[in-house]
Scaffold this motif. Structure first.
Motif, PDB file in Angstrom:
ATOM      1  N   ILE A 234       0.879  -1.351   0.038  1.00  0.00           N
ATOM      2  CA  ILE A 234      -0.050   0.110  -0.057  1.00  0.00           C
ATOM      3  C   ILE A 234       0.845   1.197   0.082  1.00  0.00           C
ATOM      4  O   ILE A 234       0.738   2.429  -0.531  1.00  0.00           O
ATOM      5  N   TYR A 235       2.017   1.255   0.713  1.00  0.00           N
ATOM      6  CA  TYR A 235       2.750   2.368   0.625  1.00  0.00           C
ATOM      7  C   TYR A 235       3.662   2.757  -0.556  1.00  0.00           C
ATOM      8  O   TYR A 235       3.488   3.683  -0.977  1.00  0.00           O
ATOM      9  N   LYS A 237       2.082   1.682  -3.434  1.00  0.00           N
ATOM     10  CA  LYS A 237       1.174   2.113  -4.484  1.00  0.00           C
ATOM     11  C   LYS A 237       0.913   3.578  -4.242  1.00  0.00           C
ATOM     12  O   LYS A 237       0.630   4.398  -5.060  1.00  0.00           O
ATOM     13  N   ASN A 238       0.980   4.146  -2.919  1.00  0.00           N
ATOM     14  CA  ASN A 238       0.529   5.589  -2.443  1.00  0.00           C
ATOM     15  C   ASN A 238       1.662   6.368  -3.292  1.00  0.00           C
ATOM     16  O   ASN A 238       1.594   7.519  -3.583  1.00  0.00           O
ATOM     17  N   GLN A 239       2.961   5.965  -2.936  1.00  0.00           N
ATOM     18  CA  GLN A 239       4.037   6.693  -3.347  1.00  0.00           C
ATOM     19  C   GLN A 239       3.809   6.824  -5.047  1.00  0.00           C
ATOM     20  O   GLN A 239       4.254   7.974  -5.591  1.00  0.00           O
ATOM     21  N   LEU A 242       1.155   9.280  -5.851  1.00  0.00           N
ATOM     22  CA  LEU A 242       1.717  10.788  -5.527  1.00  0.00           C
ATOM     23  C   LEU A 242       2.385  11.348  -6.901  1.00  0.00           C
ATOM     24  O   LEU A 242       2.734  12.569  -6.936  1.00  0.00           O
ATOM     25  N   ARG A 251      -5.983  11.318  -5.329  1.00  0.00           N
ATOM     26  CA  ARG A 251      -5.026  11.680  -4.181  1.00  0.00           C
ATOM     27  C   ARG A 251      -5.850  12.122  -3.015  1.00  0.00           C
ATOM     28  O   ARG A 251      -5.737  12.095  -1.912  1.00  0.00           O
ATOM     29  N   ASP A 256      -8.028   5.830  -3.173  1.00  0.00           N
ATOM     30  CA  ASP A 256      -6.966   5.997  -4.221  1.00  0.00           C
ATOM     31  C   ASP A 256      -6.413   4.622  -4.268  1.00  0.00           C
ATOM     32  O   ASP A 256      -5.892   4.055  -5.491  1.00  0.00           O
ATOM     33  N   VAL A 257      -6.403   3.608  -3.317  1.00  0.00           N
ATOM     34  CA  VAL A 257      -5.353   2.459  -3.486  1.00  0.00           C
ATOM     35  C   VAL A 257      -6.642   1.012  -3.276  1.00  0.00           C
ATOM     36  O   VAL A 257      -6.619   0.189  -3.800  1.00  0.00           O
TER      37      VAL A 257
END
Length: 441
Positions: A234-235, A237-239, A242, A251, A256-257
């Motif tokens: 998840i981290y 994918k968030n990166q 962004l 965002r 978002d994920v």
């Protein structure tokens, strides 16, 4: 009462003894040790287990009923696993807790050797099953989030079957170790014990460590691996999101994920795991301490060790509370978001209509002569689109510029209009003036 050196004045539970405690015979009167008579440890067990029995029965029965109704509408794999978790907790409730209450009331074992072995089996079966089902839930979340394309209808059933089978295998030794035995010095005093079941203390310690690994250490490692991998993915994918300029509106969204349903389920399962760790870690910590250094642990009040095991049993009461908390919160959030979702749908339709309007040549929208009217229509359409985009990205919050006149809106949204729309002139026939065409950049 006999002197403290002649009887056991420290131990409150015979199941942590290596052998029968001593008794003192004074003038034909038998003075039992404290583990052989009704004491504070027995009183604590009766009171606390009775309270836990009521709470766990109500909570897990309610959860099982709600999950059964939901399964009839459309079975989900996670709901089936939560049903098995509720069944495991009910087995702890109806087998372990009544056994502890009655055993504490009678102090000695007042049944047969077969019942001693059978109840010793079921005493730990529910605990093993609860731990292994939580491992299945963790693995299910791992595959559902990290490997959604590798779908298998039999994977959930296979994992649950292994959990039940593993619980049976791990509980069987209890039926061979516990047995009915009579006190060597007190005729007619029977107890369900493990005395003389191990060859030496090393084998006893080895069995205790194996039990701790199967019921606590192995599930803990599985929890750390599964949920650690999930949050790492998840981290990442968030990166990536962004860094993507096109995903600006995602965002700002909660989807978002992961979807809201997956997020709520993930949080609920992680909370269940955290409760498991909090409940069982103190008890297994002192068990490990006892295996490494028996002399120092003997100085700890036996009531503390008794209380730690009772506290670990509260895990069966906490799981339905966690389930109810997240499902009630989920329903409240869904009801509150109905109007918000409707507004977002309306804005999306308005945005799509504006896009279709701007993709058409302006000459088809304006039939009059003169470039002034054409440009005015283009500016009006551009301002409308910019206003809709600003509402969409700002969470449908009305800004002061939204109700301002056209001139002030141009001042506020000038950068937005220039970044969204490009106005170009297209060559027309000699008899017609040049009309600008508007295209989305």
């Amino acid at each position: 009462m006999a002197q403290s050196g002649e009887v056991n004045e420290v131990v409150y539970d015979h199941r942590i003894l290596r052998d029968w405690s001593n008794v003192n015979n004074t003038n034909g009167t038998m003075h039992f040790s404290k583990d052989m008579i009704f004491n504070n440890g027995h009183r604590l067990s009766i009171i606390v287990y009775s309270i836990l029995f009521v709470i766990s029965t109500i909570g897990n029965s309610t959860v099982l009923f709600l999950l059964t109704k939901r399964r009839l509408r459309g079975p989900l794999r996670i709901d089936i696993m939560l049903m098995h978790l509720a069944i495991a907790d009910l087995m702890v409730t109806f087998l372990l807790m009544p056994l502890e209450i009655v055993w504490a009331w009678t102090v000695q074992w007042r049944s047969t050797d077969l019942m001693c072995r059978l109840m010793s089996f079921f005493r730990v079966f529910g605990l093993y099953l609860s731990s292994f089902v939580m491992v299945c839930i963790s693995l299910d979340r791992y595959f559902a989030i990290l490997k959604p394309l590798q779908r298998s209808h039999n994977r959930g059933r296979t994992m649950l079957a292994i959990a039940w089978l593993g619980s049976v295998v791990c509980s069987i030794p209890q039926a061979f170790l516990f047995h009915l035995e009579e006190h060597p010095d007190v005729k007619g005093y029977f107890q369900c014990v493990t005395f003389h079941s191990f060859v030496n203390d090393f084998v006893d310690s080895l069995y205790q460590i194996a039990t701790m690994c199967a019921m606590y250490a192995f599930p803990l490692i599985a929890f750390i691996y599964c949920y650690g991998a999930i949050y790492l993915e998840i981290y990442r994918k968030n990166q990536r999101v962004l860094k993507d300029v096109i995903a600006e509106r995602f965002r700002r969204s909660n989807d978002d994920v992961l979807s809201r349903a997956k997020k709520r389920t993930l949080k609920m399962t992680i909370t269940i795991v955290i409760v498991f760790i909090i409940c069982w870690t103190p008890y297994y910590f002192i068990c490990m301490w006892y295996s490494l250094d028996k002399s120092s642990v003997d100085q700890v009040n036996s009531l503390v060790r008794k209380a730690l095991f009772i506290f670990a049993s509260t895990n069966s009461c906490m799981n339905p509370l966690v389930y109810g908390l997240y499902n009630i919160r989920g329903r409240m959030n869904n009801n509150n978001n109905v109007s918000v979702n409707n507004r977002h749908t309306s804005l999306s339709n308005r945005l799509d209509s504006s896009n279709q309007l701007l993709q058409k040549p302006i000459s088809t929208l304006q039939h009059g002569n003169g470039n002034g009217n054409v440009v005015a229509a283009a500016v009006a359409a551009t301002t409308k689109l910019a206003h809709v985009v600003r509402l969409k990205t700002n969470g449908d919050v009305q800004s002061p510029a939204a109700s301002a006149p056209l001139g002030s809106q141009l001042d506020v949204d000038d950068d937005v209009s220039v970044s969204v729309v490009t106005i170009r002139c297209q060559e027309q026939t000699p008899d017609q003036p040049k009309a600008p065409n508007i295209y989305l950049k």
